[in-house]
Motif scaffolding. Structure first.
Motif, PDB file in Angstrom:
ATOM      1  N   UNK A 294       0.637  -1.090  -0.164  1.00  0.00           N
ATOM      2  CA  UNK A 294      -0.415   0.065   0.348  1.00  0.00           C
ATOM      3  C   UNK A 294       0.311   0.696   0.080  1.00  0.00           C
ATOM      4  N   UNK A 295       1.925   1.440   0.352  1.00  0.00           N
ATOM      5  CA  UNK A 295       2.352   2.323   1.126  1.00  0.00           C
ATOM      6  C   UNK A 295       3.699   2.349  -0.442  1.00  0.00           C
ATOM      7  N   UNK A 296       4.557   1.513  -0.740  1.00  0.00           N
ATOM      8  CA  UNK A 296       5.774   0.919  -1.127  1.00  0.00           C
ATOM      9  C   UNK A 296       7.302   1.245  -0.372  1.00  0.00           C
ATOM     10  N   UNK A 297       7.107   1.722   1.127  1.00  0.00           N
ATOM     11  CA  UNK A 297       7.889   1.109   1.772  1.00  0.00           C
ATOM     12  C   UNK A 297       8.718  -0.008   2.368  1.00  0.00           C
ATOM     13  N   UNK A 298      10.169   0.485   2.759  1.00  0.00           N
ATOM     14  CA  UNK A 298      11.353  -0.528   3.021  1.00  0.00           C
ATOM     15  C   UNK A 298      12.564  -0.361   2.956  1.00  0.00           C
ATOM     16  N   UNK A 299      12.622  -0.824   4.622  1.00  0.00           N
ATOM     17  CA  UNK A 299      13.504  -0.715   5.076  1.00  0.00           C
ATOM     18  C   UNK A 299      15.108  -0.064   3.998  1.00  0.00           C
ATOM     19  N   UNK A 300      15.846   1.045   4.530  1.00  0.00           N
ATOM     20  CA  UNK A 300      17.200   1.697   3.968  1.00  0.00           C
ATOM     21  C   UNK A 300      18.167   1.328   5.076  1.00  0.00           C
ATOM     22  N   UNK A 301      18.400   1.303   6.270  1.00  0.00           N
ATOM     23  CA  UNK A 301      19.518   0.569   6.611  1.00  0.00           C
ATOM     24  C   UNK A 301      19.934  -0.280   7.011  1.00  0.00           C
ATOM     25  N   UNK A 302      20.799  -0.906   7.148  1.00  0.00           N
ATOM     26  CA  UNK A 302      21.680  -1.805   7.097  1.00  0.00           C
ATOM     27  C   UNK A 302      21.962  -1.692   9.001  1.00  0.00           C
ATOM     28  N   UNK A 303      21.392  -2.791   9.447  1.00  0.00           N
ATOM     29  CA  UNK A 303      21.335  -3.162  10.738  1.00  0.00           C
ATOM     30  C   UNK A 303      23.123  -3.228  11.202  1.00  0.00           C
ATOM     31  N   UNK A 304      23.975  -3.406  10.751  1.00  0.00           N
ATOM     32  CA  UNK A 304      25.163  -2.666  10.932  1.00  0.00           C
ATOM     33  C   UNK A 304      25.757  -1.490  10.977  1.00  0.00           C
ATOM     34  N   UNK A 305      25.152  -0.852  10.327  1.00  0.00           N
ATOM     35  CA  UNK A 305      24.821   0.418  10.198  1.00  0.00           C
ATOM     36  C   UNK A 305      24.214   0.833  11.107  1.00  0.00           C
ATOM     37  N   UNK A 306      23.299   0.733  11.526  1.00  0.00           N
ATOM     38  CA  UNK A 306      21.948   0.791  12.896  1.00  0.00           C
ATOM     39  C   UNK A 306      23.178   0.687  13.441  1.00  0.00           C
ATOM     40  N   UNK A 307      23.509   0.061  13.832  1.00  0.00           N
ATOM     41  CA  UNK A 307      24.560  -0.910  15.060  1.00  0.00           C
ATOM     42  C   UNK A 307      25.745   0.092  15.737  1.00  0.00           C
ATOM     43  N   UNK A 308      26.590   0.106  14.325  1.00  0.00           N
ATOM     44  CA  UNK A 308      27.206   1.974  14.817  1.00  0.00           C
ATOM     45  C   UNK A 308      26.916   3.285  15.129  1.00  0.00           C
ATOM     46  N   UNK A 309      26.028   3.487  14.617  1.00  0.00           N
ATOM     47  CA  UNK A 309      25.555   4.606  15.195  1.00  0.00           C
ATOM     48  C   UNK A 309      25.011   4.661  16.707  1.00  0.00           C
ATOM     49  N   UNK A 310      24.212   3.644  16.962  1.00  0.00           N
ATOM     50  CA  UNK A 310      23.847   3.031  18.368  1.00  0.00           C
ATOM     51  C   UNK A 310      25.191   3.291  19.332  1.00  0.00           C
ATOM     52  N   UNK A 311      25.602   2.586  18.953  1.00  0.00           N
ATOM     53  CA  UNK A 311      27.378   2.837  19.944  1.00  0.00           C
ATOM     54  C   UNK A 311      28.379   3.974  19.209  1.00  0.00           C
ATOM     55  N   UNK A 312      28.021   4.693  18.608  1.00  0.00           N
ATOM     56  CA  UNK A 312      28.580   6.126  19.221  1.00  0.00           C
ATOM     57  C   UNK A 312      27.749   6.211  19.564  1.00  0.00           C
ATOM     58  N   UNK A 313      27.221   6.706  19.917  1.00  0.00           N
ATOM     59  CA  UNK A 313      26.023   7.790  20.194  1.00  0.00           C
ATOM     60  C   UNK A 313      26.473   7.742  22.117  1.00  0.00           C
ATOM     61  N   UNK A 314      26.854   6.452  21.857  1.00  0.00           N
ATOM     62  CA  UNK A 314      26.766   5.753  23.308  1.00  0.00           C
ATOM     63  C   UNK A 314      28.314   6.056  23.878  1.00  0.00           C
ATOM     64  N   UNK A 315      29.146   5.860  22.774  1.00  0.00           N
ATOM     65  CA  UNK A 315      30.339   6.647  23.149  1.00  0.00           C
ATOM     66  C   UNK A 315      30.310   7.972  23.641  1.00  0.00           C
ATOM     67  N   UNK A 316      30.111   8.333  22.400  1.00  0.00           N
ATOM     68  CA  UNK A 316      29.757   9.900  23.326  1.00  0.00           C
ATOM     69  C   UNK A 316      29.924  10.848  24.681  1.00  0.00           C
ATOM     70  N   UNK A 317      28.120   9.552  24.638  1.00  0.00           N
ATOM     71  CA  UNK A 317      27.569   9.921  26.008  1.00  0.00           C
ATOM     72  C   UNK A 317      28.183   9.486  26.982  1.00  0.00           C
TER      73      UNK A 317
END
Length: 331
Positions: A294-317
């Motif tokens: 109905x929308x044509x939506x598909x996820x775009x961000x790979x799992x590894x990239x997401x996890x790397x961004x989460x770790x980067x956030x917590x490293x900054x914190x």
């Protein structure tokens, strides 16, 4: 277009606000949001938002907000979202998730009956999933097995009832596991990443505490998920319900493996009984075909990239936590 996001200062609400303000939809946008307490996640956006501070459990307050704003689009995100903690505080879970939405829908019925509202439920409404149920589609039986799951079933069916009885254009989505930078460490990927970042910063012994690593879940980056919410609100069928997820399952062990690979520190992993849930399903995977079509939506961000961004956030914190106070003051 006048949009209201309830819970705009929360994890998902803040990401959605940023997405809406940074996207070009070809329409003038006036973005309103409700906040209850903290607003640190949206500080950078404050001069572009109209904020309303109060408690959705207060029907008079939200009634005044809706009567004043008269939004044409509403994303209802204000909710209790911690499944594990819902076992410890079931009444708080029910009160927040059910009464807040009831007050909102009543106000919309009175003051903005033409508005479209997105009600966000969860894969937790399906609860005790059997292998034969997989992948989970919208017709899968609801068997919630946590206070949180029960509260989300109530939200889901309440939205449908307001469509049936009052013609309120409520679109329901059942989102599967979402995560990303900025999420609370009450959630698994963020919990792992925070511990790794604090170990790297010397703030924690090199022992990482985990719960059940064998569970498999359907994960989507929150930045993909808010894009899906926008599409659901605009293209979804009023009264309809849509599963939103990647359509694949990933073991918690795999999340941990990727995060450990992203660190150069030697870390020991230990199971912590306090991180285990009283009731847990071994594997969950979404069938998102209806929403995809109905929308044509598909996820775009790979799992590894997401996890790397989460770790980067917590490293900054963690880096901020580990700063010398004199250095912090100098900056």
């Amino acid at each position: 277009m006048r949009i209201l996001i309830t819970g705009i200062s929360g994890f998902v609400g803040s990401v959605l606000a940023n997405y809406l303000l940074s996207s070009s939809f070809g329409l003038p946008l006036e973005l309103h949001g409700t906040i209850h307490r903290a607003d640190s996640r949206i500080q950078i956006l404050r001069d572009r938002l109209h904020l309303h501070k109060g408690d959705l459990r207060n029907p008079s307050w939200i009634d005044q907000v809706i009567a004043t704003v008269k939004p044409s689009r509403i994303f209802h995100l204000a909710a209790w979202s911690d499944v594990r903690a819902s076992w410890e505080q079931p009444w708080a879970t029910y009160e927040l998730n059910i009464s807040c939405q009831l007050n909102l829908l009543e106000s919309l019925r009175r003051h903005a009956p033409e508005a479209r509202v997105l009600v966000v439920a969860s894969s937790e409404v399906y609860g005790l999933i059997e292998p034969d149920d997989l992948p989970i589609d919208e017709s899968t039986q609801l068997r919630p097995n946590s206070p949180y799951g029960i509260s989300k079933v109530a939200q889901d069916l309440m939205a449908q009832q307001y469509w049936y009885n009052y013609g309120l254009s409520a679109i329901r989505v059942r989102s599967f596991n979402q995560f990303g930078p900025g999420q609370s460490d009450s959630f698994v990927a963020s919990a792992f990443a925070r511990q790794i970042a604090e170990i790297e910063a010397g703030l924690q012994h090199p022992v990482l505490k985990v719960g059940n690593l064998e569970a498999e879940r359907d994960y989507t980056d929150v930045r993909d998920m808010v894009r899906a919410y926008w599409l659901a609100l605009h293209h979804g069928e009023p009264g309809g319900v849509y599963n939103i997820g990647s359509g694949t399952s990933v073991a918690v062990q795999e999340l941990l493996n990727v995060l450990l690979e992203l660190s150069d520190v030697e870390i020991t992993v230990e199971q912590d009984p306090m991180r285990l849930r009283p009731s847990e399903v071994s594997r969950i995977v979404c069938n998102p075909d209806r929403f995809f079509k109905e929308t044509g939506w598909v996820p775009r961000i790979p799992l590894r990239e997401s996890l790397a961004d989460v770790l980067k956030y917590w490293r900054k914190t963690a880096g901020a936590l580990g700063e010398d106070p004199s250095e912090s003051d100098a900056s």
